[in-house]
Structure formats: structure tokens, C-alpha cells
Design a protein around this motif. Structure first.
Motif, mmCIF file in Angstrom:
data_model
loop_
_atom_site.group_PDB
_atom_site.id
_atom_site.type_symbol
_atom_site.label_atom_id
_atom_site.label_comp_id
_atom_site.label_asym_id
_atom_site.label_seq_id
_atom_site.Cartn_x
_atom_site.Cartn_y
_atom_site.Cartn_z
ATOM 1 N N ARG A 15 0.854 -1.188 0.000
ATOM 2 C CA ARG A 15 0.000 0.000 0.000
ATOM 3 C C ARG A 15 0.889 1.235 0.000
ATOM 4 N NH1 ARG A 15 -0.109 2.299 5.093
ATOM 5 N NH2 ARG A 15 0.808 1.021 6.755
ATOM 6 N N TYR A 16 0.268 2.379 -0.212
ATOM 7 C CA TYR A 16 1.008 3.638 -0.176
ATOM 8 C C TYR A 16 1.455 3.951 1.249
ATOM 9 C CZ TYR A 16 1.625 8.683 0.289
ATOM 10 O OH TYR A 16 2.104 9.928 0.616
ATOM 11 N N VAL A 17 2.759 4.219 1.410
ATOM 12 C CA VAL A 17 3.334 4.669 2.674
ATOM 13 C C VAL A 17 4.112 5.944 2.365
ATOM 14 C CG1 VAL A 17 4.918 4.129 4.558
ATOM 15 C CG2 VAL A 17 3.489 2.319 3.565
ATOM 16 N N ALA A 18 3.755 7.038 3.022
ATOM 17 C CA ALA A 18 4.274 8.359 2.645
ATOM 18 C C ALA A 18 5.796 8.409 2.624
ATOM 19 C CB ALA A 18 3.715 9.420 3.588
ATOM 20 N N TRP A 19 6.449 7.950 3.688
ATOM 21 C CA TRP A 19 7.902 8.107 3.754
ATOM 22 C C TRP A 19 8.597 7.279 2.682
ATOM 23 C CZ3 TRP A 19 11.109 3.974 4.345
ATOM 24 C CH2 TRP A 19 10.574 2.796 4.893
ATOM 25 N N ALA A 20 8.075 6.075 2.391
ATOM 26 C CA ALA A 20 8.702 5.221 1.379
ATOM 27 C C ALA A 20 8.510 5.800 -0.019
ATOM 28 C CB ALA A 20 8.113 3.811 1.451
ATOM 29 N N TYR A 21 7.296 6.249 -0.306
ATOM 30 C CA TYR A 21 7.010 6.815 -1.621
ATOM 31 C C TYR A 21 7.864 8.049 -1.885
ATOM 32 C CZ TYR A 21 4.591 9.269 -5.360
ATOM 33 O OH TYR A 21 4.312 9.946 -6.532
ATOM 34 N N TRP A 22 7.896 8.981 -0.937
ATOM 35 C CA TRP A 22 8.602 10.231 -1.191
ATOM 36 C C TRP A 22 10.116 10.058 -1.120
ATOM 37 C CZ3 TRP A 22 6.448 13.750 -3.857
ATOM 38 C CH2 TRP A 22 5.075 13.960 -3.787
ATOM 39 N N THR A 23 10.598 9.066 -0.372
ATOM 40 C CA THR A 23 12.028 8.749 -0.428
ATOM 41 C C THR A 23 12.397 8.282 -1.827
ATOM 42 O OG1 THR A 23 12.135 8.152 1.912
ATOM 43 C CG2 THR A 23 13.866 7.289 0.498
ATOM 44 N N ALA A 24 11.553 7.454 -2.421
ATOM 45 C CA ALA A 24 11.804 6.995 -3.785
ATOM 46 C C ALA A 24 11.788 8.160 -4.767
ATOM 47 C CB ALA A 24 10.770 5.935 -4.183
ATOM 48 N N VAL A 25 10.854 9.082 -4.598
ATOM 49 C CA VAL A 25 10.790 10.251 -5.484
ATOM 50 C C VAL A 25 12.052 11.098 -5.349
ATOM 51 C CG1 VAL A 25 9.578 12.422 -5.966
ATOM 52 C CG2 VAL A 25 8.267 10.341 -5.537
ATOM 53 N N VAL A 26 12.508 11.304 -4.121
ATOM 54 C CA VAL A 26 13.738 12.073 -3.900
ATOM 55 C C VAL A 26 14.918 11.410 -4.610
ATOM 56 C CG1 VAL A 26 15.467 12.701 -2.160
ATOM 57 C CG2 VAL A 26 13.059 13.193 -1.756
ATOM 58 N N MET A 27 15.035 10.093 -4.486
ATOM 59 C CA MET A 27 16.159 9.409 -5.100
ATOM 60 C C MET A 27 16.047 9.400 -6.622
ATOM 61 S SD MET A 27 17.831 9.112 -2.509
ATOM 62 C CE MET A 27 19.211 8.815 -3.615
ATOM 63 N N VAL A 28 14.829 9.330 -7.140
ATOM 64 C CA VAL A 28 14.644 9.484 -8.580
ATOM 65 C C VAL A 28 15.089 10.868 -9.018
ATOM 66 C CG1 VAL A 28 12.921 9.678 -10.412
ATOM 67 C CG2 VAL A 28 12.803 7.770 -8.823
ATOM 68 N N SER A 29 14.758 11.873 -8.207
ATOM 69 C CA SER A 29 15.161 13.245 -8.520
ATOM 70 C C SER A 29 16.672 13.378 -8.571
ATOM 71 C CB SER A 29 14.587 14.203 -7.479
ATOM 72 O OG SER A 29 15.007 15.526 -7.722
ATOM 73 N N VAL A 30 17.346 12.835 -7.566
ATOM 74 C CA VAL A 30 18.811 12.912 -7.525
ATOM 75 C C VAL A 30 19.422 12.173 -8.707
ATOM 76 C CG1 VAL A 30 20.866 12.263 -6.221
ATOM 77 C CG2 VAL A 30 18.882 13.190 -5.021
ATOM 78 N N PHE A 31 18.962 10.944 -8.949
ATOM 79 C CA PHE A 31 19.563 10.146 -10.013
ATOM 80 C C PHE A 31 19.170 10.664 -11.390
ATOM 81 C CE2 PHE A 31 20.037 6.436 -12.798
ATOM 82 C CZ PHE A 31 21.356 6.089 -12.506
ATOM 83 N N GLY A 32 17.930 11.146 -11.535
ATOM 84 C CA GLY A 32 17.514 11.726 -12.816
ATOM 85 C C GLY A 32 18.355 12.934 -13.182
ATOM 86 N N THR A 33 18.686 13.752 -12.177
ATOM 87 C CA THR A 33 19.576 14.889 -12.405
ATOM 88 C C THR A 33 20.949 14.414 -12.852
ATOM 89 O OG1 THR A 33 18.428 16.186 -10.713
ATOM 90 C CG2 THR A 33 20.627 16.924 -11.342
#
Length: 263
Positions: free
Chosen positions: A76-94
């Protein structure tokens, strides 16, 4: 486990279903999204400066892999896990966009449309497989895989687009103004009925990346480059603290799981 009929008439096949794995699209979603884009931009540059480009990319790739593994393991959606993944996508995408430009010498004028083609390909494959691009139906492993592939492509595209506008005369502050105006377009066209909700969402999602990245760059970079000169480390820490605060609020209030979807 449940079954789902494939649209081309093939027999029923098992599909592992979960609760929707992404948050509702509220004002909090967009605030944190912009924060993650800016933090990812400055964190990527900071890591490359401290560790060197190749070690930074390796570390970013490892962190992204771990974050996505945790996200996919949850049912299920868990806020800290989802947004940690988004942050890491942001870092790696950059990092991905920067490696093409700095490491391989690919101009932003080339990488920007190239990443746009990659994103379009992800959407075409996703729609061909699932007949929907809606984020309100991310309940199977396959749809979640397409979702994160699209998210990664949007971050790489947004990074290249933001750097492109900053280097062709707009500057960082000019780019902030440009993308702030641009992000109003999908909102207005959707509100007045000329753009459907799914297209409006993904258009705004792409634009948040150069908007947040340009804003963070403007705050962090020196006066000689048109910035405020606050420095990469202070801006990264400040934006990280803001993300932690917002995600902590959502984890406690669950405003992003019970609110009415906005996109």
C-alpha cells in the motif's frame, strides 16, 4: 491474487493486486513534488563536487535501487517510502542528465528532445499494455513499474529542459518565471474542459521538475551565475528539512490518502 482479462482476448491471467501505491493529488502533493525537484538538483551537484561524478552516480544509483525495492515491497502507499523513492529518482535523474551533458558532451538542445522521446515511449508502452495512464489505478506490479519508469523519465527530461533554458538566455530566475507560467497552462486548460485530467497531470508533473530545479539553482549558485549565492549545501539541507516536515505531516494526518483526488 485476482484475475484480469487482457483486452486482446487472451485467457484470464493471475494479477497481484495491492491498494493504490501512490498518494492522492492534492496541494500537498505538488508542494512536496517541487521541493523534491529542487533538493534533487542541488544534492546531485553537491555529491558530484564532494565525491566526484562517477562515485556520485554509483551512490545515487544504489540509493535509488534500495528506495524502489522498498517501495515495490510494500502492499500500500506509505508516505515516507514513496517520497524517499521520489527524492532518489530526482537525484539520479539529475545525474543522468548531467552525465550526458558534462561527461559525454551532449548538448541540452539534444538531450531535452531525446528524453522527451523516452518519456513518450514509456507512455505508449504503458497505454498499450494497460489502456490507462491514470495514477489512481497503480495497483499491480506492472503498472507500478510503468509509473516509476515515467517518473524517472520526467525527472531527466525536466532537468535537461531547465538547464537548457538557463543556458540560452533566460537564466535561472528567468527560467523560474517561464516554468511558473507554463505550469498554469495545464491547470487552466483542464479546468475549462479542453484537456483531460490524465494529460493535465502528466504535463504539470513534467513542468514541476524544471520549475523546482531552476528555483533551487537560483538560490544556491553564485552571483556571477545569476544566483543568490546561498550555496549548494545550505539549500540542499533547507529543502530536505522542508520535505521531511511535509512528509511527516502527511504521514500523521493521512491527508494524501483520504482527500479527494485533484488530478
Amino acid at each position: 491474487m485476482s484475475t484480469e482479462r487482457v483486452l486482446d482476448g487472451r485467457p484470464l491471467v493471475p494479477v497481484r493486486r495491492t491498494a493504490n501505491k501512490v498518494p492522492e493529488v492534492t496541494v500537498y502533493f505538488w508542494i512536496i513534488k517541487v521541493l523534491t525537484t529542487g533538493m534533487g538538483e542541488t544534492a546531485s551537484d553537491l555529491l558530484a563536487r564532494l565525491l566526484g561524478p562517477m562515485p556520485a552516480v554509483a551512490l545515487g544509483g544504489l540509493a535509488l535501487t534500495v528506495a524502489l525495492a522498498v517501495q515495490f515491497a510494500l502492499r500500500r502507499y506509505v508516505a515516507w517510502a514513496y517520497w524517499t523513492a521520489v527524492v532518489m529518482v530526482s537525484v539520479f535523474g539529475t545525474m543522468a542528465a548531467d552525465v550526458l551533458h558534462v561527461g559525454l558532451g551532449v548538448p541540452y538542445a539534444v538531450s531535452t528532445p531525446a528524453f522527451l522521446v523516452v518519456l513518450a515511449a514509456v507512455f505508449v508502452l504503458w497505454y498499450a499494455s494497460e489502456r490507462t495512464l491514470s495514477i489512481h489505478s497503480i495497483r499491480t506490479r506492472r503498472r507500478e513499474t510503468f509509473y516509476w519508469a515515467a517518473v524517472l523519465a520526467t525527472f531527466a527530461l525536466g532537468t535537461a529542459a531547465g538547464d537548457f533554458t538557463a543556458t540560452v538566455g533566460f537564466g535561472y530566475l528567468g527560467s523560474v518565471a517561464l516554468f511558473a507560467a507554463a505550469i498554469c497552462m495545464p491547470t487552466l486548460t483542464h479546468r475549462f474542459g479542453t484537456l483531460n485530467a490524465v494529460t493535465a497531470f502528466w504535463t504539470a508533473y513534467v513542468i514541476t521538475r524544471p520549475l523546482g530545479a531552476s528555483l533551487a539553482d537560483w538560490m544556491a549558485l553564485g552571483h556571477a551565475r545569476g544566483g543568490l549565492g546561498f550555496g549548494l549545501a545550505p539549500v540542499t539541507l533547507a529543502w530536505t528539512a522542508a520535505i521531511v516536515g511535509c512528509v511527516g505531516y502527511l504521514a500523521m494526518s493521512q491527508r494524501d490518502t483520504h482527500a479527494r483526488a485533484a488530478g
